[in-house]
Design a protein around this motif. Structure first.
Motif, PDB file in Angstrom:
ATOM      1  N   ILE A   6       0.832  -1.215   0.000  1.00  9.61           N
ATOM      2  CA  ILE A   6       0.000   0.000   0.000  1.00  9.61           C
ATOM      3  C   ILE A   6       0.865   1.264   0.000  1.00  9.61           C
ATOM      4  O   ILE A   6       1.859   1.358   0.734  1.00  9.61           O
ATOM      5  CB  ILE A   6      -0.922   0.031   1.253  1.00  9.61           C
ATOM      6  CG1 ILE A   6      -1.868  -1.181   1.274  1.00  9.61           C
ATOM      7  CG2 ILE A   6      -1.698   1.341   1.363  1.00  9.61           C
ATOM      8  CD1 ILE A   6      -3.041  -1.130   0.318  1.00  9.61           C
ATOM      9  N   LEU A   7       0.437   2.228  -0.814  1.00  8.53           N
ATOM     10  CA  LEU A   7       1.037   3.557  -0.778  1.00  8.53           C
ATOM     11  C   LEU A   7       0.139   4.404   0.131  1.00  8.53           C
ATOM     12  O   LEU A   7      -1.070   4.474  -0.098  1.00  8.53           O
ATOM     13  CB  LEU A   7       1.088   4.161  -2.188  1.00  8.53           C
ATOM     14  CG  LEU A   7       1.729   5.531  -2.304  1.00  8.53           C
ATOM     15  CD1 LEU A   7       3.252   5.434  -2.161  1.00  8.53           C
ATOM     16  CD2 LEU A   7       1.390   6.188  -3.648  1.00  8.53           C
ATOM     17  N   GLY A   8       0.711   4.999   1.170  1.00  9.03           N
ATOM     18  CA  GLY A   8      -0.084   5.809   2.103  1.00  9.03           C
ATOM     19  C   GLY A   8       0.212   7.285   1.908  1.00  9.03           C
ATOM     20  O   GLY A   8       1.377   7.673   1.764  1.00  9.03           O
ATOM     21  N   VAL A  18       4.306  10.544   2.687  1.00  4.76           N
ATOM     22  CA  VAL A  18       4.055   9.458   1.729  1.00  4.76           C
ATOM     23  C   VAL A  18       4.875   8.260   2.181  1.00  4.76           C
ATOM     24  O   VAL A  18       6.033   8.418   2.582  1.00  4.76           O
ATOM     25  CB  VAL A  18       4.475   9.863   0.285  1.00  4.76           C
ATOM     26  CG1 VAL A  18       4.078   8.777  -0.710  1.00  4.76           C
ATOM     27  CG2 VAL A  18       3.863  11.181  -0.121  1.00  4.76           C
ATOM     28  N   ALA A  19       4.289   7.051   2.147  1.00  2.00           N
ATOM     29  CA  ALA A  19       5.044   5.859   2.541  1.00  2.00           C
ATOM     30  C   ALA A  19       4.568   4.656   1.750  1.00  2.00           C
ATOM     31  O   ALA A  19       3.392   4.561   1.390  1.00  2.00           O
ATOM     32  CB  ALA A  19       4.883   5.601   4.039  1.00  2.00           C
ATOM     33  N   LEU A  20       5.501   3.756   1.472  1.00  2.00           N
ATOM     34  CA  LEU A  20       5.187   2.534   0.729  1.00  2.00           C
ATOM     35  C   LEU A  20       5.515   1.330   1.612  1.00  2.00           C
ATOM     36  O   LEU A  20       6.655   1.169   2.059  1.00  2.00           O
ATOM     37  CB  LEU A  20       6.042   2.511  -0.556  1.00  2.00           C
ATOM     38  CG  LEU A  20       5.874   1.314  -1.480  1.00  2.00           C
ATOM     39  CD1 LEU A  20       4.440   1.188  -1.971  1.00  2.00           C
ATOM     40  CD2 LEU A  20       6.804   1.458  -2.699  1.00  2.00           C
ATOM     41  N   ASN A 319       2.350  11.450   9.552  1.00  2.00           N
ATOM     42  CA  ASN A 319       3.241  10.765   8.600  1.00  2.00           C
ATOM     43  C   ASN A 319       2.401   9.869   7.688  1.00  2.00           C
ATOM     44  O   ASN A 319       1.253   9.540   8.004  1.00  2.00           O
ATOM     45  CB  ASN A 319       4.275   9.946   9.368  1.00  2.00           C
ATOM     46  CG  ASN A 319       3.639   8.870  10.217  1.00  2.00           C
ATOM     47  OD1 ASN A 319       3.348   7.784   9.740  1.00  2.00           O
ATOM     48  ND2 ASN A 319       3.338   9.181  11.489  1.00  2.00           N
ATOM     49  N   GLY A 320       2.978   9.454   6.569  1.00  2.00           N
ATOM     50  CA  GLY A 320       2.259   8.610   5.605  1.00  2.00           C
ATOM     51  C   GLY A 320       2.246   7.149   6.014  1.00  2.00           C
ATOM     52  O   GLY A 320       1.340   6.404   5.646  1.00  2.00           O
ATOM     53  N   LEU A 321       3.263   6.767   6.809  1.00  2.00           N
ATOM     54  CA  LEU A 321       3.367   5.357   7.208  1.00  2.00           C
ATOM     55  C   LEU A 321       2.132   4.899   7.985  1.00  2.00           C
ATOM     56  O   LEU A 321       1.589   3.826   7.749  1.00  2.00           O
ATOM     57  CB  LEU A 321       4.637   5.200   8.056  1.00  2.00           C
ATOM     58  CG  LEU A 321       5.288   3.825   8.129  1.00  2.00           C
ATOM     59  CD1 LEU A 321       6.740   3.956   8.599  1.00  2.00           C
ATOM     60  CD2 LEU A 321       4.555   2.887   9.025  1.00  2.00           C
ATOM     61  N   MET A 322       1.675   5.739   8.912  1.00  2.00           N
ATOM     62  CA  MET A 322       0.534   5.319   9.744  1.00  2.00           C
ATOM     63  C   MET A 322      -0.738   5.145   8.895  1.00  2.00           C
ATOM     64  O   MET A 322      -1.610   4.340   9.228  1.00  2.00           O
ATOM     65  CB  MET A 322       0.303   6.315  10.898  1.00  2.00           C
ATOM     66  CG  MET A 322      -0.178   7.682  10.495  1.00  2.00           C
ATOM     67  SD  MET A 322      -0.357   8.763  11.931  1.00  2.00           S
ATOM     68  CE  MET A 322      -1.278  10.132  11.226  1.00  2.00           C
ATOM     69  N   ILE A 323      -0.817   5.878   7.791  1.00  2.00           N
ATOM     70  CA  ILE A 323      -2.003   5.778   6.927  1.00  2.00           C
ATOM     71  C   ILE A 323      -1.951   4.466   6.126  1.00  2.00           C
ATOM     72  O   ILE A 323      -2.947   3.736   6.046  1.00  2.00           O
ATOM     73  CB  ILE A 323      -2.090   7.021   5.991  1.00  2.00           C
ATOM     74  CG1 ILE A 323      -2.153   8.324   6.844  1.00  2.00           C
ATOM     75  CG2 ILE A 323      -3.271   6.927   5.032  1.00  2.00           C
ATOM     76  CD1 ILE A 323      -3.281   8.373   7.865  1.00  2.00           C
TER      77      ILE A 323
END
Ligand code: KG4
Ligand code: ZN
Length: 355
Positions: A6-8, A18-20, A319-323
């Motif tokens: 997932i890309l968050g 943004v996090a992958l 942050n994007g990671l938590m999403i």
């Protein structure tokens, strides 16, 4: 399904995240662990610092400027490519309307181009599940039920987390959020934005017993908070000392503020544990990054024989990671049906109790 990639995307306020991630679970869907392929965070702190707080229009423009390059950068440096994705998760609320619209429009566009589903995530559920992103990078669904102390720039809530997607607010601030109390008093003390890290730095050099500040609602049998009076009390102290150029005054005021806020959080968390009997507590949101607050709450948990979970410091704030993490857990548990794509609606006031 036992694995997702997932890309968050997080753009609810002043951080573009943004996090992958790849998240895997076992056959029983009990334990979840992740592999991080890439993460980027563009902070707008220096921009908003000039205004003493977040300017919504500027926040939206900054998200728009950097979302594509942050995303491209992640893919160019990771072994994954866009066709490995199972979906794109994005914060749909709560938060600033314009900022959320930028993130969700970007996510929808990318998802349409790649023929992928978009997973709308409640920002606060992202913060809650980030509580389990400790060093082991593992989460067990058996951690439910637990108590949550959500302390951020926009929210101060005590939540009863019964099971995934079932959250009940049992206490909250009737006025300012706790992060706002840090930010507004920091502004009054000319220490800049965001206030939390600045107050924490100044507090290290001060005496927290020198200045007495109020603790509203603390002798009442309620899980609600009130922080707006602190701002007024700080303003009065500043007025009283307006000719005092000694830096020690600012150090003492910062120390007193931090200690008063941590006392309030301790009193309410103690009461919440007593009322609910939960054996686990998650402390999360930007203010959980504060080492003094975290230490005092850890001591309280030890005293009461309760397990405490907090995100690692960089994951306390947005942050994007938590999403991506929250979306992955929800998909893998069947809590979010990935093929039941509905229209993506931005909800600036999306309550955690209405997921
Ligand atoms: O979770 P977050 O990044 O954004 C919201 O969802 O609101 O929280 C930001 C808030 C700000 O009010 C900031 O001053 C506060 O978290 N904060 C801190 C610390 N680091 C950030 N408050 C106290 N101590 C800190 N070290
Ligand atoms: Zn947040």
């Amino acid at each position: 399904m036992n694995k997702t990639c997932i890309l968050g995307i997080e753009t609810s306020c002043d951080e573009t995240g943004v996090a992958l991630l790849t998240v895997e679970t076992d056959q029983e869907k009990t334990t979840f662990s992740y592999t991080l392929h890439g993460e980027r965070l563009a902070s707008q702190i220096s921009l908003h610092n000039n205004y003493g707080g977040v300017v919504p229009e500027l926040a939206s423009r900054e998200h728009l400027k950097c979302l594509l390059s942050l995303t491209e950068d992640i893919f160019s440096k990771s072994k994954k490519n866009k066709h490995d994705l199972s979906g794109i998760a994005v914060t749909a609320g709560p938060g600033l309307n314009g900022a959320l619209l930028v993130g969700t429009s970007f996510a929808s566009g990318l998802a349409a181009a790649l023929n992928l589903p978009v997973i709308p995530i409640n920002h606060l559920e992202g913060h809650i599940l980030a509580g389990f992103l400790d060093k082991k990078n593992e989460f067990s669904i058996d951690s439910f039920p637990f108590l949550v102390l959500l302390i951020s720039g926009g929210h101060t809530q005590i939540i009863s987390a019964k099971k995934l997607g079932n959250y009940n607010i049992i206490g909250e601030s009737v006025d300012d959020a706790v992060g706002e109390a840090f930010d507004k008093t920091s502004q009054l003390m000319n220490l800049g934005y965001p206030g939390g890290p600045q107050i924490e730095k100044y507090a290290k050099l001060g005496d927290d017993k020198k200045i007495l500040l109020p603790k509203p609602l603390c002798n009442r049998d309620t899980l609600n908070f009130s922080f707006s009076g602190l701002k007024t009390a700080v303003l009065m102290e500043i007025e009283k000392n307006k000719f005092n150029k000694d830096l020690n005054f600012k150090y003492d005021l910062a120390a007193s503020l931090q200690s008063t806020i941590s006392d309030i959080l301790i009193i309410k968390t103690r009461l919440a544990i007593k009322k609910t009997n939960f054996k686990r507590v998650v402390v999360t949101g930007g203010v959980a990054a504060n080492n003094v607050i975290k230490k005092k709450l850890t001591n309280l948990a030890n005293e009461l024989g309760v397990e405490i979970y907090t995100p690692p410091r960089p994951l306390c704030t947005d942050n994007g990671l938590m999403i991506a993490w929250a979306a992955s857990i929800k998909i893998l548990c069947g809590n979010y049906k990935i093929n039941s794509q509905k229209e993506l609606i931005v909800s600036p006031r999306w309550s955690i109790s209405n997921i």
